[in-house]
Design an enzyme around this catalytic site. Structure first.
Site, PDB file in Angstrom:
ATOM      1  N   THR A   5      -8.748  -4.114   0.486  1.00  0.00           N
ATOM      2  CA  THR A   5      -7.455  -4.669   1.087  1.00  0.00           C
ATOM      3  C   THR A   5      -7.562  -6.488   1.133  1.00  0.00           C
ATOM      4  O   THR A   5      -7.215  -7.453   0.768  1.00  0.00           O
ATOM      5  CB  THR A   5      -7.423  -4.704   2.268  1.00  0.00           C
ATOM      6  OG1 THR A   5      -6.847  -3.317   2.545  1.00  0.00           O
ATOM      7  CG2 THR A   5      -5.868  -4.935   3.141  1.00  0.00           C
TER       8      THR A   5
ATOM      9  N   ASP B 277      -5.853   6.253  -2.316  1.00  0.00           N
ATOM     10  CA  ASP B 277      -6.444   5.440  -1.624  1.00  0.00           C
ATOM     11  C   ASP B 277      -5.492   4.139  -2.185  1.00  0.00           C
ATOM     12  O   ASP B 277      -6.338   3.169  -3.270  1.00  0.00           O
ATOM     13  CB  ASP B 277      -8.034   4.326  -1.053  1.00  0.00           C
ATOM     14  CG  ASP B 277      -7.737   3.401  -0.190  1.00  0.00           C
ATOM     15  OD1 ASP B 277      -8.430   2.997   0.006  1.00  0.00           O
ATOM     16  OD2 ASP B 277      -7.149   2.668  -0.346  1.00  0.00           O
TER      17      ASP B 277
ATOM     18  N   GLU C 205      -4.660   6.795   2.543  1.00  0.00           N
ATOM     19  CA  GLU C 205      -4.207   6.218   3.607  1.00  0.00           C
ATOM     20  C   GLU C 205      -3.349   5.724   4.842  1.00  0.00           C
ATOM     21  O   GLU C 205      -3.392   5.239   6.090  1.00  0.00           O
ATOM     22  CB  GLU C 205      -4.741   5.113   3.889  1.00  0.00           C
ATOM     23  CG  GLU C 205      -5.504   4.223   3.682  1.00  0.00           C
ATOM     24  CD  GLU C 205      -6.535   2.817   4.328  1.00  0.00           C
ATOM     25  OE1 GLU C 205      -6.641   2.481   2.702  1.00  0.00           O
ATOM     26  OE2 GLU C 205      -7.201   1.960   4.664  1.00  0.00           O
TER      27      GLU C 205
ATOM     28  N   ILE D 101      -4.946   0.704  -2.435  1.00  0.00           N
ATOM     29  CA  ILE D 101      -5.280  -1.129  -3.009  1.00  0.00           C
ATOM     30  C   ILE D 101      -6.977  -0.782  -1.863  1.00  0.00           C
ATOM     31  O   ILE D 101      -6.754  -0.886  -0.598  1.00  0.00           O
ATOM     32  CB  ILE D 101      -4.587  -1.225  -2.422  1.00  0.00           C
ATOM     33  CG1 ILE D 101      -3.679  -2.067  -3.434  1.00  0.00           C
ATOM     34  CG2 ILE D 101      -5.493  -3.155  -2.653  1.00  0.00           C
ATOM     35  CD1 ILE D 101      -2.716  -3.029  -3.079  1.00  0.00           C
ATOM     36  N   ASP D 102      -8.220  -0.022  -2.366  1.00  0.00           N
ATOM     37  CA  ASP D 102      -9.145  -0.553  -1.441  1.00  0.00           C
ATOM     38  C   ASP D 102      -9.683  -1.661  -1.320  1.00  0.00           C
ATOM     39  O   ASP D 102      -9.861  -2.202  -1.967  1.00  0.00           O
ATOM     40  CB  ASP D 102      -9.809   0.598  -1.790  1.00  0.00           C
ATOM     41  CG  ASP D 102     -11.917   0.617  -1.051  1.00  0.00           C
ATOM     42  OD1 ASP D 102     -11.102   0.624   0.246  1.00  0.00           O
ATOM     43  OD2 ASP D 102     -12.630   0.519  -1.653  1.00  0.00           O
TER      44      ASP D 102
ATOM     45  N   ASP E 105       0.665  -1.526  -0.377  1.00  0.00           N
ATOM     46  CA  ASP E 105      -0.394  -0.348  -0.428  1.00  0.00           C
ATOM     47  C   ASP E 105       0.610   0.948   0.144  1.00  0.00           C
ATOM     48  O   ASP E 105       0.495   2.028  -0.295  1.00  0.00           O
ATOM     49  CB  ASP E 105      -0.750   0.354   1.364  1.00  0.00           C
ATOM     50  CG  ASP E 105      -2.112  -0.663   1.077  1.00  0.00           C
ATOM     51  OD1 ASP E 105      -2.803  -0.719   2.382  1.00  0.00           O
ATOM     52  OD2 ASP E 105      -2.205  -1.348  -0.497  1.00  0.00           O
TER      53      ASP E 105
ATOM     54  N   ASP F 112     -11.317   6.599   0.970  1.00  0.00           N
ATOM     55  CA  ASP F 112     -12.471   5.916   0.517  1.00  0.00           C
ATOM     56  C   ASP F 112     -13.359   6.515  -0.866  1.00  0.00           C
ATOM     57  O   ASP F 112     -13.664   5.686  -2.252  1.00  0.00           O
ATOM     58  CB  ASP F 112     -12.968   4.980   1.277  1.00  0.00           C
ATOM     59  CG  ASP F 112     -12.951   4.116   2.364  1.00  0.00           C
ATOM     60  OD1 ASP F 112     -12.776   4.456   3.544  1.00  0.00           O
ATOM     61  OD2 ASP F 112     -11.892   3.212   1.460  1.00  0.00           O
TER      62      ASP F 112
HETATM   63  C1  2IP Z   1     -12.454  -0.458   3.361  1.00  0.00           C
HETATM   64  C2  2IP Z   1     -12.801  -1.261   2.631  1.00  0.00           C
HETATM   65  C3  2IP Z   1     -13.147  -2.277   2.743  1.00  0.00           C
HETATM   66  C4  2IP Z   1     -14.738  -1.585   3.886  1.00  0.00           C
HETATM   67  C5  2IP Z   1     -13.919  -0.736   4.567  1.00  0.00           C
HETATM   68  C6  2IP Z   1     -13.485   0.632   3.974  1.00  0.00           C
HETATM   69  O1  2IP Z   1     -10.633   0.323   2.960  1.00  0.00           O
HETATM   70  O2  2IP Z   1     -13.206  -0.639   1.203  1.00  0.00           O
HETATM   71  O3  2IP Z   1     -14.012  -2.928   2.425  1.00  0.00           O
HETATM   72  O4  2IP Z   1     -15.611  -2.413   4.361  1.00  0.00           O
HETATM   73  O5  2IP Z   1     -15.598   0.650   5.179  1.00  0.00           O
HETATM   74  O6  2IP Z   1     -12.887   1.364   4.697  1.00  0.00           O
HETATM   75  P1  2IP Z   1     -17.194  -3.408   3.685  1.00  0.00           P
HETATM   76  O7  2IP Z   1     -15.697  -3.939   2.515  1.00  0.00           O
HETATM   77  O8  2IP Z   1     -17.688  -3.714   4.275  1.00  0.00           O
HETATM   78  O9  2IP Z   1     -17.903  -2.602   3.255  1.00  0.00           O
HETATM   79  P2  2IP Z   1      -9.793  -0.790   3.171  1.00  0.00           P
HETATM   80  O10 2IP Z   1      -9.794  -2.029   2.604  1.00  0.00           O
HETATM   81  O11 2IP Z   1      -8.886   0.046   2.356  1.00  0.00           O
HETATM   82  O12 2IP Z   1      -9.433  -0.461   3.974  1.00  0.00           O
HETATM   83 CA    CA Z   2     -10.182   1.939   1.649  1.00  0.00          CA
END
Ligand code: 2IP
Ligand code: CA
Length: 394
Positions: free
Chosen positions: A176, A171, A97, A173-174, A72, A321
């Site tokens: 993760t 972000d 992030e 890699i969203d 990341d 995000d």
């Molecule tokens: C996360 C990722 C998660 C999401 C969470 C984000 O960002 O998008 O998937 O949870 O809210 O903050 P969910 O999958 O339940 O929507 P990251 O993966 O960058 O931590």
């Molecule tokens: Ca994210």
């Protein structure tokens, strides 16, 4: 990849060269970031680091605690380095992030940066990879390699603002968890696919520092489809500009549902509160209530018309995000509102999320949380029906 402009409503103008140059740079650097994300999964020495669970005594003290975060950080630093090189006036307003400071198990602190040469970057990375020169060299090569040209023809658009008026949220890699699990899905045109590698996205959002409004977004989906012959992953890039009268998006505005309004289809996080699930199930009907991983991915589903809205009652997402996909929704005539504020003051209040001010009483990452939850929408009449269904229920 030549992306034709799609002015989706709004008067066309011309993006001043600063905005057009910034857009082209972000497309290119998002592809470089996507290459790093793919290399970390495709090259065995890196993948081994990515997925190994370092726990207890076998945790090598010199090893950086969490390679996933290193990937990341590397991606974030690549973006920060390349944008700062072309637009030095933006360098203090590029946020992400992750922090780029690492402490290994012996308390040795290393700051991960992109060095002038591939060899210098590899040497630096080796110091947080306990001397794993192979992994460090593979990662450094991906960082310094120029990606295939990503061309966006931005002729005919103008925004009378300069990059010095903007800030950036990254972000790297969203989703993760989906990136690490790595489940492969063959995407079906027009259908939302709840989980898998395709939910992992590189998100680069640009906001106006004076108002906090999202004005440009680049979403890079590194694992969009797997080439059947070579077995290598192909990515897909989505982008949008929404600044003043200029509205343009690489994704065409989805067609309004043929049956007129009808109940909205809503995508939720699997961890959404029961009260929200029940209220929305009665509004949409159980068939039109869907679940998917990835905050960025769920907003992308709304952008693509795979869901009419994404509702989140918790404050579990952050500015990094939502900023990029929010700009694309603005370009298409939709948006992302703060749910708590909209429940309080009504959808006409247009309580769109902003990106320039931290939450005063909060600390660390929490300063940048979308603490009131959110609703991502294309059509404001559907936002209205969703708010009506949730009022007094959460
Ligand atoms: C996360 C990722 C998660 C999401 C969470 C984000 O960002 O998008 O998937 O949870 O809210 O903050 P969910 O999958 O339940 O929507 P990251 O993966 O960058 O931590
Ligand atoms: Ca994210």
């Amino acid at each position: 990849m030549d992306i034709k402009d799609k002015t989706s409503g709004g008067r066309s103008g011309t993006v001043g060269s600063g905005m057009a140059d910034l857009l082209k740079l972000l497309l290119r650097v998002s592809e470089k970031a996507a290459n790093v994300a793919r290399v970390c999964r495709q090259e065995a020495p890196l993948f081994a680091l990515l997925v190994q669970e370092k726990t207890g005594d076998d945790k090598n003290k010199k090893f950086v605690q969490d390679f996933k975060t290193l990937a990341d950080v590397v991606i974030q630093e690549v973006i920060r380095h390349d944008v700062g090189a072309q637009f030095p006036e933006m360098v203090d307003f590029i946020h992400g992030e992750e922090s780029n400071k690492f402490e290994n198990g012996l308390g040795e602190s290393v700051t991960v940066t992109v060095r002038a040469t591939e060899q210098e970057t590899a040497t630096l990375l080796a110091s947080v990879l306990d001397g794993d020169l192979t992994a460090a060299a593979l990662l450094a090569r991906a960082i310094h390699q120029d990606p295939a040209t990503v061309d966006a023809s931005t002729d005919g658009l103008a925004v009378p603002l300069s990059p010095s008026q903007f800030g950036i949220w990254i972000d790297p890699i969203d989703a993760t968890s989906q990136y690490i699990q790595g489940r492969e899905e063959v995407l079906e045109e027009g259908r939302l696919s709840p989980s898998g590698l395709h939910c992992a996205l590189v998100l680069i959002g640009v906001y106006l520092r004076s108002t906090g409004a999202p004005v440009m977004g680049v979403i890079n989906q590194p694992f969009n489809r797997k080439d059947p012959t070579s077995g290598s992953w192909q990515g897909k890039i989505f982008w949008g500009v929404a600044c003043g009268d200029v509205k343009m998006c690489s994704v065409p505005r989805p067609r309004a549902s043929p049956t007129g309004q009808g109940p909205p289809s809503v995508v939720l996080s699997s961890s959404e509160k029961q009260a929200a699930k029940e209220s929305l199930a009665s509004l949409c009907g159980p068939q039109r209530l869907m679940y998917a991983s990835g905050a960025g991915y769920k907003i992308l589903c709304v952008i693509q018309g795979l869901a009419d809205a994404y509702v989140l009652s918790e404050g579990s997402t952050f500015k990094w995000d939502s900023c990029a996909p929010h700009a694309l929704l603005r370009a298409l005539g939709g948006g992302v509102v703060d749910l708590a504020r909209t429940l309080e003051s009504g959808p006409e209040a247009q309580a769109e999320l902003t990106y320039h001010q931290p939450r005063s009483q909060a600390k660390g990452a929490d300063r940048w949380a979308n603490s009131g939850g959110l609703v991502a929408y294309q059509d404001s009449s559907q936002l209205k029906s969703i708010i009506g269904a949730l009022r007094g229920k959460l």
